[in-house]
Design an enzyme around this catalytic site. Structure first.
Site, mmCIF file in Angstrom:
data_model
loop_
_atom_site.group_PDB
_atom_site.id
_atom_site.type_symbol
_atom_site.label_atom_id
_atom_site.label_comp_id
_atom_site.label_asym_id
_atom_site.label_seq_id
_atom_site.Cartn_x
_atom_site.Cartn_y
_atom_site.Cartn_z
ATOM 1 N N TYR A 150 34.441 38.926 46.354
ATOM 2 C CA TYR A 150 35.235 38.795 45.125
ATOM 3 C C TYR A 150 35.848 37.398 45.033
ATOM 4 O O TYR A 150 35.648 36.685 44.041
ATOM 5 C CB TYR A 150 36.332 39.861 45.139
ATOM 6 N N LYS A 154 34.548 34.528 42.525
ATOM 7 C CA LYS A 154 35.393 34.018 41.446
ATOM 8 C C LYS A 154 35.610 32.513 41.578
ATOM 9 O O LYS A 154 35.732 31.800 40.584
ATOM 10 C CB LYS A 154 36.746 34.746 41.457
HETATM 11 P P1 NAD Z 1 38.053 46.809 35.437
HETATM 12 O O1 NAD Z 1 37.245 47.172 36.624
HETATM 13 O O2 NAD Z 1 38.822 47.874 34.756
HETATM 14 O O3 NAD Z 1 37.163 46.071 34.350
HETATM 15 C C1 NAD Z 1 36.003 45.358 34.651
HETATM 16 C C2 NAD Z 1 34.930 45.815 33.679
HETATM 17 O O4 NAD Z 1 33.723 45.060 33.942
HETATM 18 C C3 NAD Z 1 34.572 47.283 33.818
HETATM 19 O O5 NAD Z 1 34.541 47.878 32.547
HETATM 20 C C4 NAD Z 1 33.180 47.264 34.453
HETATM 21 O O6 NAD Z 1 32.409 48.381 34.122
HETATM 22 C C5 NAD Z 1 32.629 45.960 33.928
HETATM 23 N N1 NAD Z 1 31.571 45.383 34.756
HETATM 24 C C6 NAD Z 1 31.548 45.239 36.100
HETATM 25 N N2 NAD Z 1 30.409 44.644 36.485
HETATM 26 C C7 NAD Z 1 29.694 44.391 35.352
HETATM 27 C C8 NAD Z 1 28.423 43.812 35.090
HETATM 28 N N3 NAD Z 1 27.654 43.354 36.083
HETATM 29 N N4 NAD Z 1 28.004 43.727 33.805
HETATM 30 C C9 NAD Z 1 28.774 44.208 32.794
HETATM 31 N N5 NAD Z 1 29.974 44.786 32.980
HETATM 32 C C10 NAD Z 1 30.439 44.865 34.254
HETATM 33 O O7 NAD Z 1 39.039 45.629 35.912
HETATM 34 P P2 NAD Z 1 40.219 44.900 35.155
HETATM 35 O O8 NAD Z 1 41.427 45.101 35.966
HETATM 36 O O9 NAD Z 1 40.243 45.242 33.710
HETATM 37 O O10 NAD Z 1 39.768 43.374 35.329
HETATM 38 C C11 NAD Z 1 39.164 42.631 34.279
HETATM 39 C C12 NAD Z 1 38.940 41.207 34.750
HETATM 40 O O11 NAD Z 1 40.193 40.610 35.102
HETATM 41 C C13 NAD Z 1 38.050 41.107 35.995
HETATM 42 O O12 NAD Z 1 37.199 39.998 35.867
HETATM 43 C C14 NAD Z 1 39.025 40.891 37.118
HETATM 44 O O13 NAD Z 1 38.450 40.176 38.179
HETATM 45 C C15 NAD Z 1 40.133 40.108 36.426
HETATM 46 N N6 NAD Z 1 41.427 40.303 37.115
HETATM 47 C C16 NAD Z 1 42.115 41.474 37.013
HETATM 48 C C17 NAD Z 1 43.324 41.622 37.700
HETATM 49 C C18 NAD Z 1 44.156 42.889 37.620
HETATM 50 O O14 NAD Z 1 45.227 42.945 38.237
HETATM 51 N N7 NAD Z 1 43.749 43.900 36.891
HETATM 52 C C19 NAD Z 1 43.816 40.577 38.494
HETATM 53 C C20 NAD Z 1 43.056 39.413 38.585
HETATM 54 C C21 NAD Z 1 41.873 39.273 37.879
#
Ligand code: NAD
Ligand code: UDP
Ligand code: UDP
Length: 320
Positions: A150, A154
């Site tokens: 991860y 990233k």
């Molecule tokens: P989440 O897992 O709910 O959402 C990620 C989405 O991406 C999901 O709907 C999943 O099905 C989809 N996905 C995964 N792999 C895929 C692929 N190969 N092709 C198409 N779709 C794909 O997570 P989230 O918390 O909503 O995070 C969203 C983004 O924000 C991510 O990139 C994550 O790294 C980043 N982020 C989130 C947080 C947090 O605290 N929630 C913190 C830092 C970064």
């Protein structure tokens, strides 16, 4: 290509996920046409069911590790599992999603001359030696550990974004998102807010990893969506990376106490081993975001937790 619509066409990858679904909602409310692309690995159709049927919303099942040919004006690239148990389930696919996904979305943006925003993460700082973290800190990441798929994925995506900017003059934005919480978090994603809320509501033990003195700062999802939309609207000269999160820092024990008091639960705390490479302290320095986006988080932890608790109470959690 000639454009007939006056509405902006916005692609949200990972749009059926936790943050993505709130972002889709906001973008439609702001008068855009939204194309939500998701492979439903961790996202669900339930998260966007209320948008299906709107003439301004389109849903496409697609994996971003494969090329995508659509016509849009802006791209928010959120596709990537975000919780450790999810991204460690198939670590090779996680790296592919970050790296191949970024290449494909950047290639798409290049062909369309579209603006593109990357959802990066505080994990690029690893287990930080500098506190609070500022954007000019290069981080302290274990490149071969369990989190590396991860974190390094990233980091590489950030590299690609900046190389496409330098090499192809792409208009990019890189957001380093810190811990975000709220309704539509996955109930079984193992993250601390969803774990504690679900455990408290089920009167089950609250699992504190280690001594609970490690800290995190928690940003309510609505504040995060505000920041992402504002970042996309900044002048082309500003690419970031920019920290987005709530700088108010809590220990995990403080979070547990808050959840217990808001749910009025009788659950007891239990100590469990701390996962490897678990950062001890995390808090964003958001001076840059405040200056460039004229933004700061507005939702206090208690208010955001109350909304999250209400969501999990609403029968969305299977009490297995
Ligand atoms: P989440 O897992 O709910 O959402 C990620 C989405 O991406 C999901 O709907 C999943 O099905 C989809 N996905 C995964 N792999 C895929 C692929 N190969 N092709 C198409 N779709 C794909 O997570 P989230 O918390 O909503 O995070 C969203 C983004 O924000 C991510 O990139 C994550 O790294 C980043 N982020 C989130 C947080 C947090 O605290 N929630 C913190 C830092 C970064
Ligand atoms: N790509 C895509 N959609 C597009 C244009 C490109 O998915 O509309 C993908 C394409 O498959 C390629 C990647 O984006 O693998 C990178 O594209 P770029 O044009 O930067 O590189 P090249 O095609 O020269 O490898
Ligand atoms: N944590 C905990 N109990 C849980 C889940 C997590 O004590 O049931 C701790 C975890 O060790 C970490 C912090 O809470 O120190 C935040 O964990 P999370 O997985 O939510 O996010 P991240 O580690 O990615 O910041």
């Amino acid at each position: 290509m000639r454009k007939y619509s006056i509405r902006k066409r916005v692609l949200v990858t990972g749009g059926a996920g936790f943050i993505g679904s709130h972002l889709c909602e906001r973008l439609i409310a702001n008068g855009n046409d939204v194309l939500c692309v998701d492979n439903f690995f961790t996202g669900t159709k339930d998260n966007i069911a209320h948008l299906v049927g709107s003439p301004h919303f389109e849903l496409m099942r697609h994996d971003v590790t494969f090329p995508l040919f659509v016509e849009v004006d802006e791209i928010y690239n959120l596709a990537c599992p975000a919780a450790p148990i999810h991204y460690q389930h198939d670590p090779v696919q996680t790296t592919k999603t970050s790296v191949h996904g970024a290449i494909n979305m950047l290639g798409l943006a290049k062909r369309l001359k579209a603006k593109i925003l990357q959802a990066s993460t505080s994990e690029v700082y690893g287990d930080p030696k500098v506190h609070p973290q500022r954007e000019d800190y290069w981080g302290h990441v274990n490149p071969i550990g369990l989190r590396a798929c991860y974190d390094e994925g990233k980091r590489c995506a950030e590299t690609l974004f900046f190389d496409y900017r330098r090499q192809h003059k792409l208009r990019i934005k890189v957001a380093r998102i810190f811990n975000t919480y709220g309704p539509r978090m996955h109930p079984n994603d193992g993250r601390v807010v969803s774990n504690f809320v679900v455990q408290a509501l089920q009167e089950k033990p609250i699992t504190v990893y280690g001594d609970g003195k490690q800290t995190r700062s928690f940003c309510y999802v609505r504040d995060m969506v505000d920041a992402l939309v504002r970042l996309m609207g900044t002048p082309d000269s500003f690419a970031g990376p920019v920290n987005l999160g709530n700088p108010k820092e809590f220990t995990i024990l403080e979070l547990a106490e808050k959840v217990l008091s808001l749910t009025q639960s009788n659950s007891k705390l239990v100590r469990c081993p701390r996962p490897s490479d678990d950062p001890m302290q995390r808090k964003p320095d958001i001076a840059l975001a405040t200056r460039k986006l004229l933004w700061r988080p507005r939702t206090a932890l208690a208010a955001g937790l109350s909304k999250t608790i209400a969501y999990f109470r609403g029968g969305k959690v299977r009490l297995a």
